[in-house]
Design a protein around this motif. Structure first.
Motif, PDB file in Angstrom:
ATOM      1  N   LEU A  90     -24.231 -83.181 101.277  1.00 51.29           N
ATOM      2  CA  LEU A  90     -24.003 -83.459 102.702  1.00 51.29           C
ATOM      3  C   LEU A  90     -24.541 -84.850 103.029  1.00 51.29           C
ATOM      4  CD1 LEU A  90     -25.088 -80.029 104.210  1.00 51.29           C
ATOM      5  CD2 LEU A  90     -22.749 -80.870 103.890  1.00 51.29           C
ATOM      6  N   ASN A  91     -23.764 -85.627 103.778  1.00 53.35           N
ATOM      7  CA  ASN A  91     -24.239 -86.976 104.090  1.00 53.35           C
ATOM      8  C   ASN A  91     -24.823 -87.042 105.499  1.00 53.35           C
ATOM      9  OD1 ASN A  91     -22.122 -87.278 105.930  1.00 53.35           O
ATOM     10  ND2 ASN A  91     -20.756 -88.043 104.321  1.00 53.35           N
ATOM     11  N   GLU A  92     -25.196 -88.237 105.915  1.00 51.62           N
ATOM     12  CA  GLU A  92     -25.927 -88.428 107.177  1.00 51.62           C
ATOM     13  C   GLU A  92     -25.099 -88.046 108.400  1.00 51.62           C
ATOM     14  OE1 GLU A  92     -29.187 -89.131 107.460  1.00 51.62           O
ATOM     15  OE2 GLU A  92     -29.156 -88.927 105.278  1.00 51.62           O
ATOM     16  N   SER A  93     -23.769 -87.992 108.243  1.00 52.35           N
ATOM     17  CA  SER A  93     -22.928 -87.693 109.415  1.00 52.35           C
ATOM     18  C   SER A  93     -22.988 -86.202 109.798  1.00 52.35           C
ATOM     19  CB  SER A  93     -21.485 -88.113 109.144  1.00 52.35           C
ATOM     20  OG  SER A  93     -20.930 -87.283 108.141  1.00 52.35           O
ATOM     21  N   THR A  94     -23.530 -85.376 108.944  1.00 49.05           N
ATOM     22  CA  THR A  94     -23.598 -83.945 109.244  1.00 49.05           C
ATOM     23  C   THR A  94     -24.874 -83.616 110.013  1.00 49.05           C
ATOM     24  OG1 THR A  94     -22.358 -83.412 107.246  1.00 49.05           O
ATOM     25  CG2 THR A  94     -23.676 -81.634 108.217  1.00 49.05           C
ATOM     26  N   VAL A  95     -24.703 -82.935 111.130  1.00 51.18           N
ATOM     27  CA  VAL A  95     -25.860 -82.482 111.910  1.00 51.18           C
ATOM     28  C   VAL A  95     -26.405 -81.220 111.247  1.00 51.18           C
ATOM     29  CG1 VAL A  95     -26.642 -81.608 114.147  1.00 51.18           C
ATOM     30  CG2 VAL A  95     -24.922 -83.452 114.030  1.00 51.18           C
ATOM     31  N   ILE A  96     -27.683 -81.251 110.895  1.00 50.23           N
ATOM     32  CA  ILE A  96     -28.265 -80.112 110.184  1.00 50.23           C
ATOM     33  C   ILE A  96     -29.021 -79.222 111.174  1.00 50.23           C
ATOM     34  CG2 ILE A  96     -29.830 -79.392 108.330  1.00 50.23           C
ATOM     35  CD1 ILE A  96     -27.625 -80.998 107.156  1.00 50.23           C
ATOM     36  N   ASN A  97     -28.781 -77.940 111.066  1.00 45.97           N
ATOM     37  CA  ASN A  97     -29.477 -76.909 111.835  1.00 45.97           C
ATOM     38  C   ASN A  97     -29.649 -77.244 113.328  1.00 45.97           C
ATOM     39  OD1 ASN A  97     -29.565 -75.459 109.522  1.00 45.97           O
ATOM     40  ND2 ASN A  97     -31.757 -75.675 109.150  1.00 45.97           N
ATOM     41  N   PRO A  98     -28.526 -77.409 114.013  1.00 45.59           N
ATOM     42  CA  PRO A  98     -28.628 -77.661 115.461  1.00 45.59           C
ATOM     43  C   PRO A  98     -29.306 -76.521 116.221  1.00 45.59           C
ATOM     44  CG  PRO A  98     -26.338 -77.208 114.803  1.00 45.59           C
ATOM     45  CD  PRO A  98     -27.127 -77.404 113.547  1.00 45.59           C
ATOM     46  N   SER A  99     -29.375 -75.340 115.624  1.00 48.01           N
ATOM     47  CA  SER A  99     -30.040 -74.202 116.278  1.00 48.01           C
ATOM     48  C   SER A  99     -31.556 -74.274 116.133  1.00 48.01           C
ATOM     49  CB  SER A  99     -29.568 -72.903 115.633  1.00 48.01           C
ATOM     50  OG  SER A  99     -30.076 -72.825 114.301  1.00 48.01           O
ATOM     51  N   GLY A 100     -32.012 -75.174 115.257  1.00 41.61           N
ATOM     52  CA  GLY A 100     -33.427 -75.168 114.904  1.00 41.61           C
ATOM     53  C   GLY A 100     -33.635 -74.540 113.526  1.00 41.61           C
ATOM     54  N   GLY A 101     -32.685 -73.731 113.105  1.00 39.52           N
ATOM     55  CA  GLY A 101     -32.730 -73.169 111.749  1.00 39.52           C
ATOM     56  C   GLY A 101     -33.866 -72.194 111.536  1.00 39.52           C
ATOM     57  N   PRO A 102     -34.116 -71.852 110.279  1.00 45.10           N
ATOM     58  CA  PRO A 102     -35.144 -70.850 109.954  1.00 45.10           C
ATOM     59  C   PRO A 102     -36.560 -71.295 110.323  1.00 45.10           C
ATOM     60  CG  PRO A 102     -33.702 -71.240 108.081  1.00 45.10           C
ATOM     61  CD  PRO A 102     -33.383 -72.288 109.094  1.00 45.10           C
ATOM     62  N   LEU A 103     -36.760 -72.606 110.524  1.00 45.28           N
ATOM     63  CA  LEU A 103     -38.093 -73.047 110.940  1.00 45.28           C
ATOM     64  C   LEU A 103     -38.376 -72.638 112.386  1.00 45.28           C
ATOM     65  CD1 LEU A 103     -38.231 -76.581 109.310  1.00 45.28           C
ATOM     66  CD2 LEU A 103     -39.693 -74.623 108.735  1.00 45.28           C
ATOM     67  N   ALA A 104     -37.318 -72.261 113.106  1.00 49.80           N
ATOM     68  CA  ALA A 104     -37.477 -71.847 114.501  1.00 49.80           C
ATOM     69  C   ALA A 104     -37.420 -70.333 114.663  1.00 49.80           C
ATOM     70  CB  ALA A 104     -36.409 -72.497 115.364  1.00 49.80           C
ATOM     71  N   ALA A 105     -36.749 -69.659 113.726  1.00 49.97           N
ATOM     72  CA  ALA A 105     -36.617 -68.198 113.793  1.00 49.97           C
ATOM     73  C   ALA A 105     -36.166 -67.719 112.423  1.00 49.97           C
ATOM     74  CB  ALA A 105     -35.585 -67.792 114.838  1.00 49.97           C
ATOM     75  N   ASN A 106     -36.850 -66.764 111.840  1.00 49.82           N
ATOM     76  CA  ASN A 106     -36.520 -66.405 110.464  1.00 49.82           C
ATOM     77  C   ASN A 106     -36.668 -64.915 110.193  1.00 49.82           C
ATOM     78  OD1 ASN A 106     -35.745 -67.038 107.804  1.00 49.82           O
ATOM     79  ND2 ASN A 106     -37.873 -66.972 107.132  1.00 49.82           N
ATOM     80  N   PRO A 107     -35.893 -64.070 110.865  1.00 53.53           N
ATOM     81  CA  PRO A 107     -35.985 -62.645 110.534  1.00 53.53           C
ATOM     82  C   PRO A 107     -35.409 -62.374 109.143  1.00 53.53           C
ATOM     83  CG  PRO A 107     -34.272 -63.019 112.172  1.00 53.53           C
ATOM     84  CD  PRO A 107     -34.947 -64.336 111.939  1.00 53.53           C
ATOM     85  N   LEU A 108     -36.229 -61.859 108.268  1.00 56.45           N
ATOM     86  CA  LEU A 108     -35.787 -61.579 106.911  1.00 56.45           C
ATOM     87  C   LEU A 108     -34.607 -60.625 106.966  1.00 56.45           C
ATOM     88  CD1 LEU A 108     -37.251 -62.603 104.291  1.00 56.45           C
ATOM     89  CD2 LEU A 108     -37.858 -60.230 103.908  1.00 56.45           C
ATOM     90  N   MET A 109     -33.659 -60.815 106.096  1.00 57.14           N
ATOM     91  CA  MET A 109     -32.441 -60.006 105.945  1.00 57.14           C
ATOM     92  C   MET A 109     -31.384 -60.285 107.008  1.00 57.14           C
ATOM     93  SD  MET A 109     -33.763 -58.847 103.340  1.00 57.14           S
ATOM     94  CE  MET A 109     -32.452 -57.889 102.614  1.00 57.14           C
ATOM     95  N   ALA A 110     -31.748 -60.994 108.077  1.00 57.96           N
ATOM     96  CA  ALA A 110     -30.756 -61.402 109.065  1.00 57.96           C
ATOM     97  C   ALA A 110     -30.657 -62.926 109.111  1.00 57.96           C
ATOM     98  CB  ALA A 110     -31.121 -60.864 110.450  1.00 57.96           C
ATOM     99  N   GLY A 111     -31.640 -63.606 108.524  1.00 56.30           N
ATOM    100  CA  GLY A 111     -31.725 -65.073 108.630  1.00 56.30           C
ATOM    101  C   GLY A 111     -30.491 -65.793 108.113  1.00 56.30           C
ATOM    102  N   GLY A 112     -29.931 -65.309 107.012  1.00 56.84           N
ATOM    103  CA  GLY A 112     -28.719 -65.927 106.466  1.00 56.84           C
ATOM    104  C   GLY A 112     -27.520 -65.655 107.343  1.00 56.84           C
ATOM    105  N   LEU A 113     -27.435 -64.426 107.827  1.00 58.72           N
ATOM    106  CA  LEU A 113     -26.301 -64.060 108.698  1.00 58.72           C
ATOM    107  C   LEU A 113     -26.344 -64.864 109.997  1.00 58.72           C
ATOM    108  CD1 LEU A 113     -23.852 -62.156 108.754  1.00 58.72           C
ATOM    109  CD2 LEU A 113     -25.252 -60.516 110.002  1.00 58.72           C
TER     110      LEU A 113
END
Lengths: 151, 361, 391, 168
Positions: free
Chosen positions: B298-321
């Motif tokens: 992925l290059n710089e033009s891609t916005v990564i984890n606009p939701s905040g990603g797992p560093l903001a919320a990480n329920p195991l077994m649902a985190g990937g979904l």
């Protein structure tokens, strides 16, 4: 009357003394640890895998031929633990490390005891420190830790 | 509408509705059924469907989070599998349940699937529980914790010149900032990289901010095959590529600073076949975002984890979904045309799933 | 099914109460390597690996397929883990078969296992949960009351269950892989065994086994090619289905669950079967407690309601002269590595239609049912396999 | 481990004790049932769709997948729909064998739960037996089904099986 809004919680302990048959390859590794040695096994293209498995993890081919490795080796990467968890192998500050033992082609996870974090760096040579023979039973814990070589 | 053709399979399948709970450190007032039921109810409502519209149900969860066998069985009470339904369960993140549903919907006549994942990390000592994922003879008996293992990986990246501790802090800073606009996030604030660098080490070289929060949460998705998707939503999030791969478990036998499984899955999913507007990466530890981004090209033009990603919320077994949900929502609302969703499982990114989601042109 | 899918290789371990000679990896490899050899393939030929097993607490390893990735040749490939309680071995086979039938992969290895001797299944299934009374007594404690209801409702003589126990153990004597080999088995021996969960005797209950099962599933072109290479026929999948219902709800029929009836109806419709007793040559059905044979005979449509026990009683389900032999391998009553038990049913049905079942072969078997169930009789998975390609 | 220390043959077994500590939460609906036990009574919940009464309730009607919110207090009297005599010893067991576990259908409830039967010889128990709950002494009542010490016969005549066949 009980509090009508209370959500009940309760401690719950899941505990069992699992007993695992090792099979010949892991058995040879644990036997060696009990005898104060470390061994690996030859995998595909003769690479030496430590800890040994019945199969080469990359090709699934059967492994064969137990070989001595270590007791010295090199730290491939490390993680410094200032405050050990209750279940950590050492109760004083230490490093988890992947250690490539002399004669091995893969690295093994274990712990390095060191006085301070700054002496543990990638590339540092370490050597195995075993528990006294009478305390060894054939488990990873027979190997108390690794220590800096020559210290 | 011109539905983008799928790279795998023969039948286009789209995400048409999503729902997730707000992630919290400890949801005490809800057991698994109570956690899941509102989410399932909401996803049906979002799709304008009822349980009777669904041809297949698949879920992802793990017994060890609750400490008793068959936790997925009681969770079914939230779903209403009556009359009896074609239903299955994976002992994996819900993202793999989505994969199984996607495979099932390749068959003509199976058009709608419900997928969900749930997990409460608050019930036990997650680091100790996750140590049970390790080789039971030579690793698990030493109880290595997940933070230390992640730190081994981060150090390998630093040693190989792929990242610095400041890079990790920058990622955490951005994740928390992005999370401010995510109502389901658990950790959201404005902190600069410099401020975060004052944090203590959890396990060096990982400072506290590089770790994911412990979360309770649940997530659900409705998948629809073929043009029926347009009956549900104007702009379905079409799964145009999806693949998953696993690496060797003996992580002393692989280079921890790379992820071959991610690279291969991304190639097969066709990540590089077009520009990627946003990517939701299941990188629970900050350094893993750098690693995954490199692995997928992925290059710089891609916005990564606009939701905040797992560093903001990480329920195991649902985190990937949830990564699928966050990516799909941005396709469905038109803010992205092409998105990547990624999920991981196992110690230090052992197993990885990559999907490309696209809107119709 | 979008495309044809076949079983081209099967492998299983010798099932025992304790396989103390192997590690878990060693155990699963024994089955996987045998299946690959049967198929004439190598680990490197496999596109994806699908693993199934029952609760992780049996071995005390969370998601053990992660640790087994290297042992099963899955590194660099897709690996998948299914868990649907006792039905998991069957569900796993179906998930794997879907990958082929729906055109995703051409060669899939599927493996199911349990190494129960690492712990104790009774313990794992009876872990006291907070706030509940400590009454659970393993699976038998759950199923015995349901069996009592069935006996009461159907008017079956009390010894029908014992007859199943004898018949399946006689079958097991013809299966070298079976855990229980009881050469002297007879009704008296069953009757004199301890009444563990009244109305269930010890010998009417399944054993606790270490074991693994594996199959190689392939697309039609690969199957045809491998049939030529190995000289061994493939088993073709004619239908497959899964159904689930909740554990408990008002008005639930515990003796004859709707999910089982629906699943059978679906799988038989796919296979073009209207009279299972007449059109199938044999069946491998998940019978962990003796009385589940007559109950499932009814549930699966081999007999009318309350009539299942008459088939058993008449010897219709025996390999020795019965018209619809059930569990020629000895079934779950003779080998029970829980996670693999369902896959063994699917695997044995394939062996039968490949005419490779050895001493427990049903002569000239062309079509067979594989069946598994789990949870509180709420999860069902089934397939029908045949020696000819489906239409 | 002792065996391995004395006999220095090859290691073939590895002991790996595992202990995990959890803090289980009952959630809102189950807490309501549990509060009932702490008060020495059965509290069920009615499904707003099918109107069936669930006890204990986990908060939903498994069939309709809706939250069960209406509380229903149920009596101590019940019918044994079916049962088994447990005579198998296993690790962690806390009741002396043999004992009778029965499917208990509380009067007014629409599902059964597992309960212990005492005060009657195992050979005299029949399907349809009328029983009543015997609670632990008041000071020992707690938010657990274990507050019900056991069920004992009421002396009423057995119910005909046909009258509760839908619960089997």
């Amino acid at each position: 009357m009980a509090d009508p809004t209370e959500i009940y919680t309760s401690p719950h302990v899941l505990e069992y003394p699992y007993a695992r048959s090792t099979g010949p390859i892991i058995g040879a590794f644990l036997t060696a640890l009990r005898d104060g040695k470390i061994v690996g096994v030859k995998g595909s293209k003769g690479r030496v895998i430590v800890p040994p498995t019945e199969y080469d993890p990359d090709t699934a081919e059967e492994t064969s031929g137990i070989v001595d490795v270590g007791p010295g080796g090199v730290i491939e990467t490390w993680a410094w633990v200032d405050t050990p968890r209750f279940d950590a192998p050492l109760d004083t500050p230490f490093a988890w490390a992947l250690i490539r033992l002399d004669g091995a082609d893969t690295a093994m996870l274990h712990v390095v005891a060191a006085p301070t974090s700054d002496v543990v760096v990638t590339g540092t040579r370490v050597t195995a420190e075993f528990r006294p023979a009478a305390e060894r039973v054939g488990s990873m814990h027979d190997l108390r830790c690794f220590v800096l070589e020559g210290k | 509408m011109s539905t983008p053709p799928p790279r795998q399979g023969t039948r286009p399948v789209a995400i048409v509705a999503c729902a997730q709970s707000k992630s919290e450190r400890r949801i005490e007032q809800a057991n698994e059924v109570e956690l899941l039921m509102p989410v399932v109810t909401e996803v049906y409502a979002n799709a304008g469907m009822t349980k009777d519209d669904v041809d297949f149900i698949c879920s992802g969860s793990t017994d060890y989070l609750i400490g008793g066998p068959f936790s997925f069985v009681t969770a079914l009470d939230a779903v209403g599998v009556w009359p009896p339904k074609a239903e299955s369960h994976v002992e994996m993140d819900g993202a793999w349940a989505l994969y199984e549903a996607w495979v099932t919907l390749q068959e003509e006549g199976k058009d709608v699937a419900l997928v969900y994942g749930f997990g409460k990390s608050s019930l036990g000592d997650l680091s100790r529980i996750l140590a049970l994922q390790l080789d039971p003879y030579t690793m698990a008996p030493m109880w290595p914790d997940q933070v230390s293992l992640a730190a081994l990986q981060a150090q390998a990246m630093i040693d190989q010149g792929l990242a610095t501790e400041e890079d990790f802090a920058r990622i955490a800073s951005r994740a928390r900032h992005n999370a401010l606009s995510n109502p389901n996030a658990q950790v959201a604030n404005e902190k600069t990289m410099e401020e975060l660098m004052k944090d203590d080490y959890a396990v060096a070289p990982l400072r506290r901010h590089t770790l994911p929060p412990l979360s309770d949460g649940a997530a659900a998705i409705i998948l629809v095959a073929g043009d029926r998707a347009y009956d549900v939503v104007d702009r379905p999030a079409w799964i145009t590529g999806i693949d998953h791969r696993v690496d060797a478990h003996a992580f002393g036998a692989r280079n921890l600073a790379e992820s071959r499984s991610t690279t291969k899955a991304a190639e097969n999913a066709g990540v590089s076949a077009g520009p990627v507007d946003i990517a939701e990466l299941h990188a629970p530890f900050a350094h893993q975002e750098i690693l995954l981004r490199r692995a997928m090209g992925l290059n710089e033009s891609t916005v990564i984890n606009p939701s905040g990603g797992p560093l903001a919320a990480n329920p195991l077994m649902a985190g990937g979904l949830i990564r699928f949900i966050e990516a799909a929502n941005r396709i469905m609302d038109g803010s992205a045309n092409r998105a990547v969703a990624h999920a991981t499982s196992g110690p230090v990114l052992q197993q990885n799933l990559v999907a490309v989601l696209e809107g119709a042109s | 099914m979008n495309q044809r899918c076949a079983v081209i290789g099967v492998g299983q371990t010798h099932h025992k109460s304790k396989r103390e000679d192997v590690s878990i990896a060693g155990l699963v490899r024994e089955a996987a390597v045998a299946a690959l050899e049967d198929a004439g393939l190598d680990f490197s030929d496999i596109d994806a690996v699908v693993v199934g097993k029952a609760p992780d607490m049996f071995e005390g390893i969370m998601m053990p397929e992660l640790y087994l990735a290297g042992a099963l040749g899955a590194v660099g490939k897709p690996m998948f883990r299914v868990h649907t309680a006792g039905s998991v071995g069957g569900s796993t086979a179906i998930v794997a078969a879907h990958l082929v039938a729906n055109g995703i992969h051409k060669r899939v290895l599927t493996v199911a296992f349990e190494k129960q001797s690492d712990s104790d299944a009774m313990w794992a299934l009876s872990v006291p949960q907070p706030f509940s009374a400590p009454l659970l007594a393993g699976a038998g404690g759950y199923f015995a009351p349901i069996i009592r209801s069935y006996i009461n409702k159907s008017g079956a003589p009390n010894n029908v269950g014992m007859k199943v126990a004898v018949k399946d153990r006689l079958h097991a004597l013809k299966n070298p892989y079976a855990h229980l080999h009881l050469p002297d088995i007879d009704l008296k021996m069953v009757e004199e065994s301890v009444m563990l969960w009244d109305p269930l005797h010890y010998l009417e209950s399944c054993p606790s086994s270490d074991g693994a099962a594996a199959m190689v599933l392939s697309s039609e072109d690969v199957a045809v090619a491998q049939e030529k290479t190995t000289g061994r026929p493939a088993a073709w999948i004619h239908g497959m289905a899964m159904r689930s219902e909740p554990t408990m709800f008002a008005g639930r029929n515990l003796m004859n669950p709707q999910a089982g009836r629906d699943c059978a109806k679906d799988v038989f419709a796919q296979a073009g079967i209207t009279k299972p007793r007449q059109e199938l040559d044999c069946a491998e059905v998940y019978v962990p407690f003796s009385w589940y044979e007559p109950m499932w005979l009814e549930n699966l449509g081999f007999a009318e309601e309350n009539e299942g026990w008459k088939l058993t009683d008449s010897g219709a389900t025996s390999l020795d002269g019965g018209d619809i032999p059930w569990n020629c391998s000895g079934g779950v009553l003779s080998s029970n590595p829980i996670g693999a038990s369902g896959m063994l049913r699917f695997l044995e049905s394939a062996l039968q239609v490949r005419n490779m079942a050895g001493d427990h072969q049903v002569p000239d078997a062309h079509k067979a049912l594989g069946h598994a169930y789990g949870g509180g009789s709420q999860f069902f998975s089934m397939w029908v396999v045949g020696s000819d390609k489906p239409e | 481990m002792a065996a391995e220390e004395t006999a220095q043959g090859p290691v073939t077994m590895l002991s790996t004790p595992i202990r995990l500590d959890y803090n289980f939460t009952a959630g809102v609906a189950q807490s309501k049932s549990l509060r009932g036990y702490a008060e020495g009574r059965f509290i069920g919940q009615r499904c707003p769709v099918c109107k069936k009464v669930y006890v204990p309730s986990r908060g939903s009607c498994p069939k309709d997948a809706v939250a069960t919110t209406e509380e229903v207090v149920l009596p101590n009297t019940a019918t044994v729909t079916t049962f088994c005599v447990v005579n198998v010893p296993f690790a962690g067991q806390s009741i002396e064998i043999p004992y009778i576990t029965a499917s208990i259908l509380l009067d007014g409830a629409d599902i059964t739960f597992m309960g212990l039967i005492q005060g009657i010889a195992p050979e005299d128990v029949e399907m349809g037996l009328r029983v009543e709950a015997v609670w632990v002494p008041k000071e020992e009542l707690g938010p657990t089904l274990a507050s019900v010490k056991y069920f004992q016969p009421t002396g009423e005549p057995n119910r005909e099986v046909s009258t509760f066949a839908e619960h089997l």
